[in-house]
Scaffold this motif. Structure first.
Motif, PDB file in Angstrom:
ATOM      1  N   LEU A   1      21.726  97.148  40.600  1.00 43.36           N
ATOM      2  CA  LEU A   1      21.329  95.751  40.740  1.00 43.36           C
ATOM      3  C   LEU A   1      21.896  95.020  39.535  1.00 43.36           C
ATOM      4  O   LEU A   1      21.549  95.330  38.394  1.00 43.36           O
ATOM      5  CB  LEU A   1      19.804  95.633  40.775  1.00 43.36           C
ATOM      6  CG  LEU A   1      19.225  94.223  40.706  1.00 43.36           C
ATOM      7  CD1 LEU A   1      19.609  93.406  41.940  1.00 43.36           C
ATOM      8  CD2 LEU A   1      17.698  94.273  40.554  1.00 43.36           C
TER       9      LEU A   1
ATOM     10  N   PHE B   1      22.972  91.577  37.176  1.00 41.75           N
ATOM     11  CA  PHE B   1      22.570  90.226  36.775  1.00 41.75           C
ATOM     12  C   PHE B   1      23.789  89.448  36.302  1.00 41.75           C
ATOM     13  O   PHE B   1      24.698  90.021  35.695  1.00 41.75           O
ATOM     14  CB  PHE B   1      21.583  90.252  35.596  1.00 41.75           C
ATOM     15  CG  PHE B   1      20.398  91.149  35.776  1.00 41.75           C
ATOM     16  CD1 PHE B   1      19.632  91.104  36.931  1.00 41.75           C
ATOM     17  CD2 PHE B   1      20.034  92.043  34.777  1.00 41.75           C
ATOM     18  CE1 PHE B   1      18.527  91.925  37.086  1.00 41.75           C
ATOM     19  CE2 PHE B   1      18.937  92.868  34.913  1.00 41.75           C
ATOM     20  CZ  PHE B   1      18.175  92.814  36.068  1.00 41.75           C
TER      21      PHE B   1
ATOM     22  N   PHE C   1      18.323  85.232  32.975  1.00 45.22           N
ATOM     23  CA  PHE C   1      18.543  86.614  32.559  1.00 45.22           C
ATOM     24  C   PHE C   1      19.044  86.757  31.126  1.00 45.22           C
ATOM     25  O   PHE C   1      19.443  87.847  30.718  1.00 45.22           O
ATOM     26  CB  PHE C   1      19.527  87.282  33.528  1.00 45.22           C
ATOM     27  CG  PHE C   1      19.114  87.150  34.963  1.00 45.22           C
ATOM     28  CD1 PHE C   1      17.998  87.823  35.439  1.00 45.22           C
ATOM     29  CD2 PHE C   1      19.813  86.324  35.832  1.00 45.22           C
ATOM     30  CE1 PHE C   1      17.602  87.690  36.756  1.00 45.22           C
ATOM     31  CE2 PHE C   1      19.424  86.184  37.145  1.00 45.22           C
ATOM     32  CZ  PHE C   1      18.310  86.865  37.615  1.00 45.22           C
TER      33      PHE C   1
ATOM     34  N   ARG D   1      15.061  91.027  31.639  1.00 40.18           N
ATOM     35  CA  ARG D   1      15.874  92.090  32.242  1.00 40.18           C
ATOM     36  C   ARG D   1      15.129  93.421  32.229  1.00 40.18           C
ATOM     37  O   ARG D   1      15.148  94.175  33.209  1.00 40.18           O
ATOM     38  CB  ARG D   1      17.209  92.208  31.498  1.00 40.18           C
ATOM     39  CG  ARG D   1      18.020  90.913  31.459  1.00 40.18           C
ATOM     40  CD  ARG D   1      19.447  91.159  31.036  1.00 40.18           C
ATOM     41  NE  ARG D   1      19.588  91.727  29.717  1.00 40.18           N
ATOM     42  CZ  ARG D   1      19.780  91.031  28.594  1.00 40.18           C
ATOM     43  NH1 ARG D   1      19.818  89.688  28.641  1.00 40.18           N
ATOM     44  NH2 ARG D   1      19.931  91.636  27.429  1.00 40.18           N
TER      45      ARG D   1
ATOM     46  N   THR E   1      15.113  83.356  42.621  1.00 43.10           N
ATOM     47  CA  THR E   1      16.487  83.743  42.343  1.00 43.10           C
ATOM     48  C   THR E   1      17.153  84.289  43.592  1.00 43.10           C
ATOM     49  O   THR E   1      16.494  84.806  44.491  1.00 43.10           O
ATOM     50  CB  THR E   1      16.538  84.800  41.210  1.00 43.10           C
ATOM     51  OG1 THR E   1      17.890  85.085  40.879  1.00 43.10           O
ATOM     52  CG2 THR E   1      15.832  86.082  41.613  1.00 43.10           C
TER      53      THR E   1
ATOM     54  N   LEU F   1      19.694  86.855  45.562  1.00 45.80           N
ATOM     55  CA  LEU F   1      20.301  88.182  45.533  1.00 45.80           C
ATOM     56  C   LEU F   1      21.434  88.206  46.546  1.00 45.80           C
ATOM     57  O   LEU F   1      21.217  88.129  47.752  1.00 45.80           O
ATOM     58  CB  LEU F   1      19.262  89.252  45.871  1.00 45.80           C
ATOM     59  CG  LEU F   1      19.775  90.690  46.022  1.00 45.80           C
ATOM     60  CD1 LEU F   1      20.465  91.171  44.748  1.00 45.80           C
ATOM     61  CD2 LEU F   1      18.636  91.633  46.406  1.00 45.80           C
TER      62      LEU F   1
ATOM     63  N   GLU G   1      23.588  84.831  40.713  1.00 46.28           N
ATOM     64  CA  GLU G   1      22.426  85.188  39.896  1.00 46.28           C
ATOM     65  C   GLU G   1      22.219  86.704  39.876  1.00 46.28           C
ATOM     66  O   GLU G   1      22.480  87.353  38.882  1.00 46.28           O
ATOM     67  CB  GLU G   1      21.198  84.436  40.411  1.00 46.28           C
ATOM     68  CG  GLU G   1      21.355  82.917  40.259  1.00 46.28           C
ATOM     69  CD  GLU G   1      20.216  82.122  40.858  1.00 46.28           C
ATOM     70  OE1 GLU G   1      19.165  82.718  41.188  1.00 46.28           O
ATOM     71  OE2 GLU G   1      20.375  80.886  41.008  1.00 46.28           O
ATOM     72  N   MET G   2      21.792  87.280  40.999  1.00 50.00           N
ATOM     73  CA  MET G   2      21.678  88.736  41.107  1.00 50.00           C
ATOM     74  C   MET G   2      22.557  89.215  42.259  1.00 50.00           C
ATOM     75  O   MET G   2      22.847  88.452  43.180  1.00 50.00           O
ATOM     76  CB  MET G   2      20.230  89.175  41.342  1.00 50.00           C
ATOM     77  CG  MET G   2      19.297  88.914  40.179  1.00 50.00           C
ATOM     78  SD  MET G   2      17.790  89.937  40.252  1.00 50.00           S
ATOM     79  CE  MET G   2      17.108  89.467  41.839  1.00 50.00           C
TER      80      MET G   2
ATOM     81  N   TRP H   1      21.791  95.348  33.529  1.00 45.07           N
ATOM     82  CA  TRP H   1      21.787  95.677  34.948  1.00 45.07           C
ATOM     83  C   TRP H   1      20.648  96.643  35.185  1.00 45.07           C
ATOM     84  O   TRP H   1      19.978  97.073  34.239  1.00 45.07           O
ATOM     85  CB  TRP H   1      23.113  96.293  35.371  1.00 45.07           C
ATOM     86  CG  TRP H   1      23.521  97.543  34.596  1.00 45.07           C
ATOM     87  CD1 TRP H   1      22.802  98.207  33.624  1.00 45.07           C
ATOM     88  CD2 TRP H   1      24.743  98.263  34.739  1.00 45.07           C
ATOM     89  NE1 TRP H   1      23.501  99.281  33.153  1.00 45.07           N
ATOM     90  CE2 TRP H   1      24.696  99.355  33.823  1.00 45.07           C
ATOM     91  CE3 TRP H   1      25.853  98.124  35.547  1.00 45.07           C
ATOM     92  CZ2 TRP H   1      25.734 100.269  33.690  1.00 45.07           C
ATOM     93  CZ3 TRP H   1      26.879  99.042  35.412  1.00 45.07           C
ATOM     94  CH2 TRP H   1      26.826 100.097  34.501  1.00 45.07           C
TER      95      TRP H   1
END
Length: 542
Positions: free
Chosen positions: A295, A297, A304, A310, A391, A393, A440-441, A506
């Motif tokens: 995952l 960032f 973040f 984080r 946020t 994803l 973002e993610m 991350w």
């Protein structure tokens, strides 16, 4: 085989590309490693038994020009041979070079070439053709940094090449095994940057036809006698043709495989594995990838930039349902920056990371509160300065990523983070947003069997998806990539890994177990380091 995913297009996987340290020593000028007998390989078979094997490939390559492609795997690399090769464990073995040595200062690498190699056109391979290929790579490849600080390439003898670096660069052997190929200079001169339309090299497959969006067809190189020792057959290949089909729909791939119109099904989706395992006449090959799914960032995004945020996200993630349900158990959970399949992996670092980021909802919420994120209106979503922690994803289309994203969405909701999942058709779309920092993610993966992959993710000017670069980390990574001694280099990467664990730019998730299904063929061999060994495959006689 190597899956190398170009930084300029997504970053991560698939060069699909492998391990260098297993074969790396600090050789003096008079020492060589990876030596083999030169000359023509033993013709252990008559070859030419014929037939065509069809493969359901995971992705259609953007080009067959290895110097320009954004994706390296079996579908576009097997027309080439590499300067060095790998066995199934990832250890470096002779390739086009039958031996090599390095100078005492670690800067000059000398490669002694085989004398029996020919291009698909019939022209001989010499040191001059090797030099011209390296020069072209250094001129046009977006990935030329993989080769390190090459200062000059010289040809002291017709079958000897000297490559001089401006400083020691430990990953150079990995690049020689995973990236340095030799192109037919006549074809390069003729086609230029259109070389990928009709490529010619020295490998076991010869380009025949490409149908955009559908397939690429290769003939087997019946003159091929210089196979690395990772293949048993040193004589002419048995097959006549190999066809890679690019089917976007997984159900269609499965249907075609069941019908027998496809003999090899690469990267089988996890939901099909059990059915295929129980299907008569089907063989299953499972290999742990030399890479990691994570995952990611955008670390320059305001949400973040605080390490506590984080770390809190990392503590909110539970890998068990991700592996068991998202991946149907076909993965190993991972907490540190490197998996067991990449040199530089440290159990000490993995244990430290697992202890730091074991699932702990209470501590996660505490860290978020310390960073200023609290739920002031009781709606279950954290806010800071009046802005909710909502946020996006980004994920690429596919059942696995969708399942993983939904699991992560649920887990982060527990700590007050509202995740909106955006699914796009291909990675290029995500890459375009990353280049602008407009993300973002994201869910991503990397793949290369050398720990220097971390520099390609976090090095100065290289971190174009995670956007995490610091002077301290840069210094640690430079130290590691300049250390030739294996033990010292592993120690140096422990320092790099420890820094990344504490900084948490991350969230490592898992190391995937890639599955390949095959039927109606004999001699199938496959590994993460070599890919499919096409020289050994025969169709079963009916």
């Amino acid at each position: 085989m190597i899956r190398f995913y170009r930084l300029t297009q997504w970053f991560t996987l698939l060069l699909v590309i492998a391990v260098f340290l297993a074969g790396c020593t600090s050789a003096t000028p008079s020492e060589t490693t990876g030596q083999s007998e030169s000359g023509q390989g033993t013709d252990s078979s008559s070859g030419g038994e014929g037939g065509t094997v069809v493969i359901a490939a995971p992705t259609e390559p953007d080009t067959l020009d290895i110097h320009l492609t954004g994706w390296n795997d079996d579908a576009n690399t097997r027309i080439y041979d590499f300067l060095l090769a790998r066995d199934e464990t990832g250890k470096i073995i002779p390739g086009l070079a039958e031996s090599y040595s390095v100078s005492e200062d670690g800067k000059v690498w000398t490669f002694h070439l085989r004398k029996d190699v020919k291009f698909h056109s019939g022209a001989p391979m010499t040191a001059e053709t090797v030099k011209s290929s390296i020069d072209r790579c250094l001129e046009i490849s977006p990935d030329k940094s993989l080769l390190g600080p090459i200062e000059k390439v010289e040809v002291p003898e017709p079958y000897t090449v000297n490559i001089t670096l401006s400083e020691k660069f430990a990953p150079f052997l990995a690049a020689a095994a995973d990236f340095l190929v030799v192109l037919d200079p006549t074809r390069v001169d003729k086609l230029g940057d259109k070389f990928g339309d009709d490529p010619s090299a020295t490998g076991p497959l010869i380009f025949s036809e490409k149908v955009r969006g559908a397939s690429v067809t290769y003939k087997l190189n019946k003159e091929y006698r210089w196979s690395p020792d990772n293949a048993e057959n040193k004589g002419a290949p048995y097959l006549d043709k190999i066809v890679f089909r690019f089917l976007k729909d997984d159900d269609t791939k499965m249907l075609e495989f069941k019908k027998g119109t496809i003999q090899i099904f690469q990267q089988v989706p996890t939901n099909f594995v059990k059915e295929l395992e129980n299907m008569p006449g089907v063989g299953i090959s499972k290999t742990l990838d030399a890479g990691m799914n994570y995952l990611g960032f955008n670390n320059k995004h305001p949400f973040f930039q605080d390490v506590r945020v984080r770390q809190a996200i990392a503590m909110a993630v539970d890998r068990t349902p991700i592996v068991q349900y998202g991946m149907s158990g076909l993965a190993e959970p991972l907490y540190g920056p490197l998996p067991t399949t990449i040199p530089g992996y440290s159990q000490k670092i993995e244990d430290m990371a697992k202890e730091m980021y074991k699932t702990d909802i209470t501590k996660s919420k505490q860290l978020l509160a310390e960073a200023g994120w609290t739920d002031t209106n009781g709606d279950g979503i954290l806010e800071k300065d009046g802005e909710p922690f909502t946020t996006e994803l980004l994920i690429e289309a596919g059942a696995e990523k969708q399942k993983i994203a939904v699991i992560l969405q649920s887990q982060l909701k527990e700590v007050g983070i509202d995740v909106k999942i955006t699914t796009v058709a291909d990675w290029l779309t995500i890459r375009e947003r990353m280049d602008k920092g407009a993300h973002e993610m994201f869910l991503n993966e990397y793949g290369w069997n050398d720990p220097d992959i971390l520099y390609l993710l976090f090095g100065e000017g290289e971190s174009t998806s995670l956007y995490f670069e610091t002077d301290e980390l840069e210094a640690l990574m430079i130290k590691a990539r300049q250390e030739i001694d294996e033990d010292k280099r592993n120690n140096a990467y422990e320092e790099v890994d420890e820094y990344l664990v504490k900084a948490s730019p991350w969230v490592p998730l898992f190391n995937r177990e890639s599955v390949t299904a095959y039927r109606e063929i004999e001699g199938f061999k496959n590994s993460a380091a070599t890919g499919v060994i096409f020289q050994d495959i025969k169709l079963k006689k009916k």
